[in-house]
Design a protein around this motif. Structure first.
Motif, PDB file in Angstrom:
ATOM      1  N   VAL A 213      63.028  15.867 108.055  1.00 49.59           N
ATOM      2  CA  VAL A 213      63.353  17.071 107.270  1.00 49.59           C
ATOM      3  C   VAL A 213      64.613  16.829 106.428  1.00 49.59           C
ATOM      4  CG1 VAL A 213      62.155  18.743 108.739  1.00 49.59           C
ATOM      5  CG2 VAL A 213      64.537  18.231 109.206  1.00 49.59           C
ATOM      6  N   LYS A 214      65.568  16.083 106.997  1.00 52.14           N
ATOM      7  CA  LYS A 214      66.774  15.775 106.204  1.00 52.14           C
ATOM      8  C   LYS A 214      66.415  14.915 104.995  1.00 52.14           C
ATOM      9  CE  LYS A 214      70.145  16.228 109.881  1.00 52.14           C
ATOM     10  NZ  LYS A 214      70.625  15.522 111.060  1.00 52.14           N
ATOM     11  N   TRP A 215      65.549  13.939 105.226  1.00 56.42           N
ATOM     12  CA  TRP A 215      65.137  13.048 104.128  1.00 56.42           C
ATOM     13  C   TRP A 215      64.376  13.834 103.054  1.00 56.42           C
ATOM     14  CZ3 TRP A 215      60.065  12.108 102.650  1.00 56.42           C
ATOM     15  CH2 TRP A 215      59.906  11.133 101.661  1.00 56.42           C
ATOM     16  N   ALA A 216      63.554  14.790 103.489  1.00 60.27           N
ATOM     17  CA  ALA A 216      62.655  15.477 102.544  1.00 60.27           C
ATOM     18  C   ALA A 216      63.344  16.588 101.762  1.00 60.27           C
ATOM     19  CB  ALA A 216      61.452  16.060 103.297  1.00 60.27           C
ATOM     20  N   GLN A 217      64.531  17.002 102.220  1.00 63.59           N
ATOM     21  CA  GLN A 217      65.193  18.103 101.523  1.00 63.59           C
ATOM     22  C   GLN A 217      65.625  17.670 100.128  1.00 63.59           C
ATOM     23  OE1 GLN A 217      69.035  19.289 103.056  1.00 63.59           O
ATOM     24  NE2 GLN A 217      68.842  21.359 102.203  1.00 63.59           N
ATOM     25  N   ASN A 218      65.335  18.522  99.178  1.00 68.89           N
ATOM     26  CA  ASN A 218      65.700  18.242  97.790  1.00 68.89           C
ATOM     27  C   ASN A 218      67.098  18.786  97.533  1.00 68.89           C
ATOM     28  OD1 ASN A 218      66.122  18.450  95.013  1.00 68.89           O
ATOM     29  ND2 ASN A 218      63.950  18.738  94.594  1.00 68.89           N
ATOM     30  N   THR A 219      68.047  17.881  97.290  1.00 66.38           N
ATOM     31  CA  THR A 219      69.424  18.342  97.089  1.00 66.38           C
ATOM     32  C   THR A 219      69.949  18.049  95.694  1.00 66.38           C
ATOM     33  OG1 THR A 219      70.174  16.243  98.000  1.00 66.38           O
ATOM     34  CG2 THR A 219      70.078  18.116  99.521  1.00 66.38           C
ATOM     35  N   HIS A 220      69.171  17.356  94.900  1.00 61.99           N
ATOM     36  CA  HIS A 220      69.803  16.828  93.690  1.00 61.99           C
ATOM     37  C   HIS A 220      68.885  16.646  92.488  1.00 61.99           C
ATOM     38  CE1 HIS A 220      68.273  13.482  96.098  1.00 61.99           C
ATOM     39  NE2 HIS A 220      67.857  13.062  94.921  1.00 61.99           N
ATOM     40  N   THR A 221      67.706  17.224  92.485  1.00 65.11           N
ATOM     41  CA  THR A 221      66.804  16.944  91.367  1.00 65.11           C
ATOM     42  C   THR A 221      67.333  17.544  90.057  1.00 65.11           C
ATOM     43  OG1 THR A 221      64.887  16.861  92.798  1.00 65.11           O
ATOM     44  CG2 THR A 221      64.477  17.273  90.476  1.00 65.11           C
ATOM     45  N   PRO A 222      67.503  16.736  89.044  1.00 64.51           N
ATOM     46  CA  PRO A 222      67.928  17.277  87.747  1.00 64.51           C
ATOM     47  C   PRO A 222      66.844  18.176  87.168  1.00 64.51           C
ATOM     48  CG  PRO A 222      67.970  14.868  87.763  1.00 64.51           C
ATOM     49  CD  PRO A 222      67.247  15.291  88.990  1.00 64.51           C
ATOM     50  N   LYS A 223      67.260  19.156  86.380  1.00 65.85           N
ATOM     51  CA  LYS A 223      66.282  20.012  85.698  1.00 65.85           C
ATOM     52  C   LYS A 223      65.815  19.311  84.434  1.00 65.85           C
ATOM     53  CE  LYS A 223      64.675  24.005  87.002  1.00 65.85           C
ATOM     54  NZ  LYS A 223      63.423  23.605  87.640  1.00 65.85           N
ATOM     55  N   HIS A 224      64.528  19.057  84.360  1.00 64.37           N
ATOM     56  CA  HIS A 224      63.991  18.391  83.178  1.00 64.37           C
ATOM     57  C   HIS A 224      63.436  19.415  82.207  1.00 64.37           C
ATOM     58  CE1 HIS A 224      64.467  14.475  84.947  1.00 64.37           C
ATOM     59  NE2 HIS A 224      63.843  14.879  86.031  1.00 64.37           N
ATOM     60  N   HIS A 225      63.530  19.098  80.930  1.00 64.94           N
ATOM     61  CA  HIS A 225      62.892  19.938  79.915  1.00 64.94           C
ATOM     62  C   HIS A 225      61.793  19.103  79.285  1.00 64.94           C
ATOM     63  CE1 HIS A 225      65.989  22.940  80.463  1.00 64.94           C
ATOM     64  NE2 HIS A 225      66.859  21.944  80.446  1.00 64.94           N
ATOM     65  N   TYR A 226      60.572  19.544  79.492  1.00 65.71           N
ATOM     66  CA  TYR A 226      59.436  18.777  79.001  1.00 65.71           C
ATOM     67  C   TYR A 226      59.043  19.257  77.599  1.00 65.71           C
ATOM     68  CZ  TYR A 226      59.070  17.289  83.854  1.00 65.71           C
ATOM     69  OH  TYR A 226      59.332  16.752  85.094  1.00 65.71           O
ATOM     70  N   GLY A 227      58.225  18.511  76.954  1.00 66.78           N
ATOM     71  CA  GLY A 227      57.701  18.916  75.650  1.00 66.78           C
ATOM     72  C   GLY A 227      58.511  18.355  74.503  1.00 66.78           C
ATOM     73  N   ASN A 228      58.351  18.975  73.358  1.00 65.34           N
ATOM     74  CA  ASN A 228      59.001  18.487  72.134  1.00 65.34           C
ATOM     75  C   ASN A 228      60.516  18.475  72.298  1.00 65.34           C
ATOM     76  OD1 ASN A 228      60.166  19.394  69.180  1.00 65.34           O
ATOM     77  ND2 ASN A 228      58.551  17.861  69.100  1.00 65.34           N
ATOM     78  N   ALA A 229      61.173  17.366  71.903  1.00 57.22           N
ATOM     79  CA  ALA A 229      62.602  17.199  72.173  1.00 57.22           C
ATOM     80  C   ALA A 229      63.384  16.912  70.891  1.00 57.22           C
ATOM     81  CB  ALA A 229      62.791  16.058  73.166  1.00 57.22           C
ATOM     82  N   GLN A 230      64.534  17.581  70.744  1.00 55.21           N
ATOM     83  CA  GLN A 230      65.440  17.289  69.633  1.00 55.21           C
ATOM     84  C   GLN A 230      66.208  16.006  69.952  1.00 55.21           C
ATOM     85  OE1 GLN A 230      65.656  19.026  66.664  1.00 55.21           O
ATOM     86  NE2 GLN A 230      63.801  19.895  67.553  1.00 55.21           N
ATOM     87  N   PRO A 231      66.485  15.151  68.958  1.00 55.49           N
ATOM     88  CA  PRO A 231      67.222  13.908  69.235  1.00 55.49           C
ATOM     89  C   PRO A 231      68.663  14.188  69.663  1.00 55.49           C
ATOM     90  CG  PRO A 231      66.917  14.227  66.880  1.00 55.49           C
ATOM     91  CD  PRO A 231      66.127  15.304  67.555  1.00 55.49           C
ATOM     92  N   LEU A 232      69.208  13.346  70.547  1.00 56.28           N
ATOM     93  CA  LEU A 232      70.594  13.493  70.988  1.00 56.28           C
ATOM     94  C   LEU A 232      71.551  12.827  70.004  1.00 56.28           C
ATOM     95  CD1 LEU A 232      70.127  12.736  74.801  1.00 56.28           C
ATOM     96  CD2 LEU A 232      70.115  14.943  73.626  1.00 56.28           C
ATOM     97  N   GLU A 233      71.064  11.840  69.257  1.00 51.74           N
ATOM     98  CA  GLU A 233      71.864  11.144  68.247  1.00 51.74           C
ATOM     99  C   GLU A 233      71.233  11.417  66.889  1.00 51.74           C
ATOM    100  OE1 GLU A 233      74.279   9.603  69.736  1.00 51.74           O
ATOM    101  OE2 GLU A 233      73.410   9.509  71.764  1.00 51.74           O
ATOM    102  N   ILE A 234      72.040  11.202  65.854  1.00 54.22           N
ATOM    103  CA  ILE A 234      71.455  11.312  64.519  1.00 54.22           C
ATOM    104  C   ILE A 234      70.590  10.074  64.283  1.00 54.22           C
ATOM    105  CG2 ILE A 234      71.953  11.316  62.043  1.00 54.22           C
ATOM    106  CD1 ILE A 234      74.640  12.745  62.884  1.00 54.22           C
ATOM    107  N   ILE A 235      69.356  10.290  63.991  1.00 56.32           N
ATOM    108  CA  ILE A 235      68.446   9.168  63.754  1.00 56.32           C
ATOM    109  C   ILE A 235      68.522   8.800  62.280  1.00 56.32           C
ATOM    110  CG2 ILE A 235      66.035   8.405  63.855  1.00 56.32           C
ATOM    111  CD1 ILE A 235      65.688  10.584  66.088  1.00 56.32           C
ATOM    112  N   LYS A 236      69.019   7.597  62.004  1.00 52.71           N
ATOM    113  CA  LYS A 236      69.252   7.193  60.615  1.00 52.71           C
ATOM    114  C   LYS A 236      67.927   7.034  59.891  1.00 52.71           C
ATOM    115  CE  LYS A 236      73.469   4.763  61.822  1.00 52.71           C
ATOM    116  NZ  LYS A 236      73.795   3.607  62.671  1.00 52.71           N
ATOM    117  N   PRO A 237      67.875   7.567  58.671  1.00 53.30           N
ATOM    118  CA  PRO A 237      66.639   7.411  57.904  1.00 53.30           C
ATOM    119  C   PRO A 237      66.390   5.935  57.598  1.00 53.30           C
ATOM    120  CG  PRO A 237      68.347   8.467  56.557  1.00 53.30           C
ATOM    121  CD  PRO A 237      68.935   8.286  57.917  1.00 53.30           C
TER     122      PRO A 237
END
Ligand code: ZN
Length: 243
Positions: A213-237
């Motif tokens: 039960v200790k192993w299976a407990q979720n203590t740290h899963t990051p929240k993911h955002h699925y689907g279409n994503a805006q770039p984190l950096e400027i993507i050079k043309p």
């Protein structure tokens, strides 16, 4: 940690031999030894919504599942609800004949079939992954004087980790402790626990379930955002003129 122990709870009410071993049900024995460290509630098949309401599952960090003769009576909508909670990060420990439960089969995607025999035979569960947290405070093997035999081939997907391999007196072997990840959820299958034997009173078996039960407990899963994503950096043309 909030733990819900789910039990079909039929053998203990219908069979005198099983009732003698688990008078209050398998779920009460498991809840009892876990409640020394955790907040534990129980749920059974015959409760409304099998005791697994959205509210109960929403408050559950780890769900433990024991079922055998009434897998088909578990409502498909409740199975889907449990599955969604596992994918969202709830831990799931599936015990013994829960290998054939709807929830385990749907999470595995295979038949989960195996060989079995009831012959009062000795089982020796060898630790085959000694660095795994589920083996904390265990010796190199656990010996059970009498258990039901489960034998390979066990039709599961290749586990992420195999923690225990059982040897049986009659000659078979079995992957008795196996971990899987599905979505954000951790799943552990643990083999021992046939209803007519006092397996869940065994302190080493209890240690495994404590560790699991200790192993299976979720203590740290990051929240993911699925689907279409805006770039984190400027993507050079890019254009062909630069060549
Ligand atoms: Zn059994």
């Amino acid at each position: 940690m909030n733990i819900t122990v789910w039990n079909e709870y039929r053998h203990e009410q219908e069979n005198e031999q099983v009732k003698a071993v688990y008078p209050q049900g398998i779920h009460e024995v498991i809840a009892s030894f876990l409640s020394t460290e955790h907040n534990v509630t129980t749920a059974t098949l015959d409760e409304p919504e099998h005791g697994l309401t959205e509210r109960v599952l929403g408050q559950t960090d780890v769900l433990i599942w024991w079922g055998h003769k009434a897998h088909e009576e578990v409502d498909d909508d409740i199975v889907a609800r449990v599955q969604q909670h596992v994918l969202d990060g709830m831990g799931l420990i599936v015990l013994h004949s829960g290998h054939f439960s709807k929830i385990f089969k749907s999470l595995m995607g295979t038949s989960c079939d195996l060989k079995w025999r009831e012959a009062d035979e000795k089982e020796r569960l060898w630790v085959v992954d000694p660095t795994h947290p589920i083996t904390t405070n265990l010796p190199s093997y656990i010996e059970l004087d009498k258990e039901e035999m489960y034998g390979e081939h066990f039709d599961i997907p290749t586990p992420d980790e195999t923690v225990f391999i059982s040897w049986f007196e009659g000659g078979e072997v079995f992957r008795s402790g196996a971990t899987f990840k599905r979505g954000n959820g951790r799943i552990f299958y643990f083999r021992p626990g046939h209803e007519s034997y006092p397996t869940y009173y065994n302190e080493q078996v209890q240690q495994v379930i404590h560790n699991a039960v200790k192993w299976a407990q979720n203590t740290h899963t990051p929240k993911h955002h699925y689907g279409n994503a805006q770039p984190l950096e400027i993507i050079k043309p890019k254009n062909d003129d630069s060549q």
